[in-house]
Structure formats: structure tokens, C-alpha cells
Design an enzyme around this catalytic site. Structure first.
Site, PDB file in Angstrom:
ATOM      1  N   SER A 119     -18.135  23.558  54.980  1.00 35.26           N
ATOM      2  CA  SER A 119     -19.028  24.366  55.805  1.00 35.26           C
ATOM      3  C   SER A 119     -18.969  23.957  57.270  1.00 35.26           C
ATOM      4  CB  SER A 119     -20.463  24.203  55.313  1.00 35.26           C
ATOM      5  OG  SER A 119     -20.561  24.546  53.965  1.00 35.26           O
ATOM      6  N   HIS A 140     -13.373  29.523  54.017  1.00 39.09           N
ATOM      7  CA  HIS A 140     -14.792  29.264  53.792  1.00 39.09           C
ATOM      8  C   HIS A 140     -15.485  30.473  53.181  1.00 39.09           C
ATOM      9  CE1 HIS A 140     -18.966  28.294  55.684  1.00 39.09           C
ATOM     10  NE2 HIS A 140     -18.878  27.814  54.468  1.00 39.09           N
ATOM     11  N   GLU A 152     -14.609  32.987  56.188  1.00 36.08           N
ATOM     12  CA  GLU A 152     -14.117  32.495  57.484  1.00 36.08           C
ATOM     13  C   GLU A 152     -12.795  31.762  57.229  1.00 36.08           C
ATOM     14  OE1 GLU A 152     -18.165  31.562  60.069  1.00 36.08           O
ATOM     15  OE2 GLU A 152     -17.523  30.039  58.645  1.00 36.08           O
ATOM     16  N   ASN A 190     -22.422  29.022  60.227  1.00 41.54           N
ATOM     17  CA  ASN A 190     -23.338  27.884  60.128  1.00 41.54           C
ATOM     18  C   ASN A 190     -23.739  27.328  61.493  1.00 41.54           C
ATOM     19  OD1 ASN A 190     -23.640  28.016  57.382  1.00 41.54           O
ATOM     20  ND2 ASN A 190     -21.873  26.731  56.970  1.00 41.54           N
TER      21      ASN A 190
HETATM   22  N1  LIG Z   1     -23.755  25.547  48.795  1.00 40.45           N
HETATM   23  C1  LIG Z   1     -23.385  26.462  49.657  1.00 40.45           C
HETATM   24  O1  LIG Z   1     -24.156  27.378  49.980  1.00 40.45           O
HETATM   25  C2  LIG Z   1     -22.004  26.430  50.269  1.00 40.45           C
HETATM   26  C3  LIG Z   1     -21.514  27.585  50.887  1.00 40.45           C
HETATM   27  C4  LIG Z   1     -20.217  27.565  51.421  1.00 40.45           C
HETATM   28  C5  LIG Z   1     -19.466  26.408  51.385  1.00 40.45           C
HETATM   29  N2  LIG Z   1     -19.987  25.289  50.792  1.00 40.45           N
HETATM   30  C6  LIG Z   1     -19.150  24.092  50.760  1.00 40.45           C
HETATM   31  O2  LIG Z   1     -18.533  24.002  49.484  1.00 40.45           O
HETATM   32  C7  LIG Z   1     -18.345  22.630  49.143  1.00 40.45           C
HETATM   33  C8  LIG Z   1     -19.031  22.356  47.822  1.00 40.45           C
HETATM   34  O3  LIG Z   1     -20.400  22.685  47.939  1.00 40.45           O
HETATM   35  P1  LIG Z   1     -21.299  23.028  46.671  1.00 40.45           P
HETATM   36  O4  LIG Z   1     -22.504  23.687  47.185  1.00 40.45           O
HETATM   37  O5  LIG Z   1     -20.475  23.675  45.613  1.00 40.45           O
HETATM   38  O6  LIG Z   1     -21.702  21.527  46.237  1.00 40.45           O
HETATM   39  P2  LIG Z   1     -22.277  20.963  44.881  1.00 40.45           P
HETATM   40  O7  LIG Z   1     -23.137  19.807  45.215  1.00 40.45           O
HETATM   41  O8  LIG Z   1     -22.826  22.056  44.027  1.00 40.45           O
HETATM   42  O9  LIG Z   1     -20.937  20.444  44.170  1.00 40.45           O
HETATM   43  C9  LIG Z   1     -20.156  19.413  44.682  1.00 40.45           C
HETATM   44  C10 LIG Z   1     -19.104  19.070  43.646  1.00 40.45           C
HETATM   45  O10 LIG Z   1     -18.300  18.020  44.168  1.00 40.45           O
HETATM   46  C11 LIG Z   1     -18.040  17.123  43.113  1.00 40.45           C
HETATM   47  N3  LIG Z   1     -17.711  15.816  43.656  1.00 40.45           N
HETATM   48  C12 LIG Z   1     -18.536  14.909  44.217  1.00 40.45           C
HETATM   49  N4  LIG Z   1     -17.840  13.824  44.583  1.00 40.45           N
HETATM   50  C13 LIG Z   1     -16.535  14.065  44.252  1.00 40.45           C
HETATM   51  C14 LIG Z   1     -15.346  13.320  44.358  1.00 40.45           C
HETATM   52  N5  LIG Z   1     -15.342  12.097  44.864  1.00 40.45           N
HETATM   53  N6  LIG Z   1     -14.187  13.883  43.918  1.00 40.45           N
HETATM   54  C15 LIG Z   1     -14.182  15.111  43.381  1.00 40.45           C
HETATM   55  N7  LIG Z   1     -15.296  15.864  43.223  1.00 40.45           N
HETATM   56  C16 LIG Z   1     -16.443  15.335  43.662  1.00 40.45           C
HETATM   57  C17 LIG Z   1     -19.326  17.103  42.310  1.00 40.45           C
HETATM   58  O11 LIG Z   1     -19.091  16.629  40.996  1.00 40.45           O
HETATM   59  C18 LIG Z   1     -19.706  18.576  42.326  1.00 40.45           C
HETATM   60  O12 LIG Z   1     -19.055  19.255  41.263  1.00 40.45           O
HETATM   61  C19 LIG Z   1     -18.882  21.811  50.311  1.00 40.45           C
HETATM   62  O13 LIG Z   1     -17.822  21.495  51.174  1.00 40.45           O
HETATM   63  C20 LIG Z   1     -19.867  22.779  50.972  1.00 40.45           C
HETATM   64  O14 LIG Z   1     -20.060  22.521  52.338  1.00 40.45           O
HETATM   65  C21 LIG Z   1     -21.220  25.277  50.216  1.00 40.45           C
END
Ligand SMILES: NC(=O)c1ccc[n+]([C@@H]2O[C@H](COP(=O)([O-])OP(=O)(O)OC[C@H]3O[C@@H](n4cnc5c(N)ncnc54)[C@H](O)[C@@H]3O)[C@@H](O)[C@H]2O)c1
Length: 284
Positions: A119, A140, A152, A190
């Protein structure tokens, strides 16, 4: 290059949504999670989401089976070797992502494009953790990925034009509207959204209005579909805190300095919907 085989790393909120979007667009998806039970949970969540669409007659049973047939859940990173594109969507932490990019660079074929769903974090740092920085960019997606129309595509200073073209074509092939943006914290959405969300937490913390009134005000007064505190719960408070920390680190703008209450809620493991408690209680 056309993306026919997509690898996804990370089984959180975003990973399974992106898998659904890509599989529906005809792409073969390999979903990598560290543990088999979370890999299985992702497939179960996908099945549930598709079943709902069949019930609502947005999808027929044959299409559902075809989509499911395109998704494979694995635990071994090596299974992503043959992917045309690997999109990581793991925790929003730069050191963890850099380590993953380094590993992906070692296991993936020479032509594989490596992308991040970050993000806010600097794409160039992930690119430089590989031996193929020109083949690294940001792709993204927004939450929930199947419903949100935008992607994005983020161009780092190291990203080759062909990588951007391929990433853009992939996202457009998934039915998304694409905007291109330079590798700067928060990109477009963001960078604009998070000062607003952060200031909503500050208003709440200062006792200016209640949680429900803050959310009702922005829905009724600005015609937003969700209030800011509801939206933070949807995004995840830990991810939101990481986003604000990264924005503040880059710009030092006080609007990006995370509201202390946000940090306290994360310390209390109140992470929003994913932990069933954030600003709202989802346990009932
Ligand atoms: N939540 C949102 O609204 C959103 C929107 C767009 C982008 N994102 C981005 O997407 C990415 C994931 O976000 P999310 O909301 O799915 O997070 P989340 O917390 O739901 O999931 C994170 C995942 O990462 C895994 N993880 C943690 N440490 C790890 C490691 N060392 N190696 C491999 N896997 C590992 C966890 O097990 C989990 O499955 C982030 O970069 C976030 O910024 C999130």
C-alpha cells in the site's frame, strides 16, 4: 508477455480476493501460503465467495467449477517457479517483503515478473533485493479485490517499460481500471485517503464526537459508502498503522503521524474485522 500463470504469496485479506479476480479472468493461479491450513482456508473462502455468486445467479455452476479448477494452494515457494507474474501480498513490513523478494528471485524463472501489492512501501527497495530490478513493479489492488474496480500500477525508478506494459495488461485483463503512478509512499489513493482516516481517529480520541456519529457524518454528509472508522476496520488496523508509519517516514507531515489510539488498539490486538474487534465489535 501475456500473464497466463500467476503466483500469489500471502493468504491474508487481499491474497484470496486477488486469486478470485485472476482465476475469473482465465489465469491459472498458484496461491502460496506458509502453512497448509491457511492455504486450505483460502480455498474454502474462495469456494464460499463463488457459492454466494451462484446463489445470486451472477455465476453458473460450470463457471464456478472452472474458476476453482484454476486455483491451486501450495506451501512451497518453489511451486511458483514457472509463474509469468508473482504478486506478493504478505504483511506490510519492508524487511519481510525484501527477504521474500530475494527468495522469489532465486526460485523463479528468469522471465518472471515480481510484483508487490504494498500500500505504501518503496517498491525500489524490493526491486533492489533481487537480481532483476527492471522486472519488479507494484500492482496495487484494493479491498475487497473482487469488488473494487481500481488497480494502481507502480513504476519504481528501476522498472522497465515492458514490465509496466505487462502489469497494466494483466490488471486490465482482470477487468480493472488502471492508473499508473510513481513509486512514492501511498501512491495516489492512500496518500490522499490516510490523512483523512487518521484524523477521524484523532477526532474520536479527542472526544469531539462518538464513533457512530463520526461514521454517520461522513456517510450522510459526504455520501461516502462507509465511515472512516468502519473503513479502518475493513483495511485492518495493523495494516493501517503500517501505512501511516511509512507515509510519515517518507514525508514527515503531521497529518500522517499515526493517532496514538490507533497504535494502542493494534497493541491490544484489536485489528478490525480480521480479529473480530477493532473500532467495532464483530464477535456477535
Ligand atoms: N487490507 C487492505 O485493505 C489492503 C488493500 C490493498 C493492499 N493491501 C496490502 O496487501 C498486503 C497484505 O495485506 P492484507 O490486508 O492481506 O494483510 P493480512 O494481515 O490480512 O495478511 C498478511 C499475510 O501475510 C502473511 N505473513 C506475515 N508474515 C509473513 C512472512 N514473514 N512471510 C510470508 N507471509 C507472511 C500472514 O500470514 C498473512 O497471511 C500488504 O502489503 C497491504 O499493505 C492491503
Amino acid at each position: 508477455m501475456t500473464i497466463k500463470r500467476l503466483g500469489i504469496v500471502g493468504s491474508g485479506i487481499m491474497g484470496s480476493g486477488i486469486a478470485e479476480v485472476a482465476a475469473k479472468a482465465g489465469v491459472e493461479v498458484t496461491l502460496r501460503s506458509r502453512a497448509q491450513d491457511s492455504a486450505d482456508r483460502m480455498v474454502a473462502a474462495l469456494e464460499k465467495s463463488l457459492a454466494k455468486q451462484v446463489d445470486k445467479r451472477k455465476l453458473d455452476a460450470t463457471e464456478r467449477d472452472q474458476v476453482l479448477g484454476r486455483v491451486r494452494a501450495v506451501t512451497d515457494l518453489g511451486e511458483l517457479a514457472e509463474s509469468d507474474l508473482v504478486l506478493e501480498s504478505i504483511v506490510e513490513d519492508l524487511a519481510t517483503k525484501k527477504h521474500l523478494f530475494n527468495e522469489l528471485d532465486r526460485v523463479c524463472g528468469d522471465s518472471t515478473i515480481l510484483a508487490t501489492n504494498t500500500s505504501t512501501l518503496p517498491v525500489v527497495e524490493m526491486a533492489m533485493a533481487t537480481g532483476r530490478p527492471e522486472q519488479v513493479c507494484g500492482v496495487h489492488f484494493f479491498n475487497p479485490a473482487p469488488a473494487m474496480p481500481l488497480v494502481e500500477v507502480v513504476r519504481a525508478v528501476t522498472t522497465a517499460e515492458t514490465t509496466v506494459i505487462t502489469a497494466r495488461a494483466f490488471a486490465e485483463g482482470c477487468g480493472k481500471t488502471v492508473v499508473e503512478v510513481r513509486d512514492q509512499a501511498g501512491f495516489i489513493v492512500n496518500a490522499l485517503l490516510f490523512p483523512y482516516l487518521n484524523n477521524a481517529v484523532k477526532l474520536l480520541d479527542a472526544g469531539v464526537a462518538t464513533r457512530d456519529d463520526i461514521d454517520a457524518a461522513m456517510k450522510g454528509g459526504c455520501n461516502f459508502p462507509m465511515g472512516p472508522l468502519e473503513l479502518l476496520d475493513l483495511v485492518g488496523l495493523d495494516t493501517s498503522l503500517a501505512i501511516l508509519d511509512a507515509l510519515y517516514e517518507e514525508f514527515r507531515d503531521p497529518n500522517y503521524a499515526p493517532a496514538p489510539l490507533l497504535r494502542r488498539l493494534v497493541s491490544a490486538e484489536r485489528l478490525g474485522r480480521k480479529s473480530r474487534h477493532g473500532f467495532y465489535d464483530y464477535s456477535k
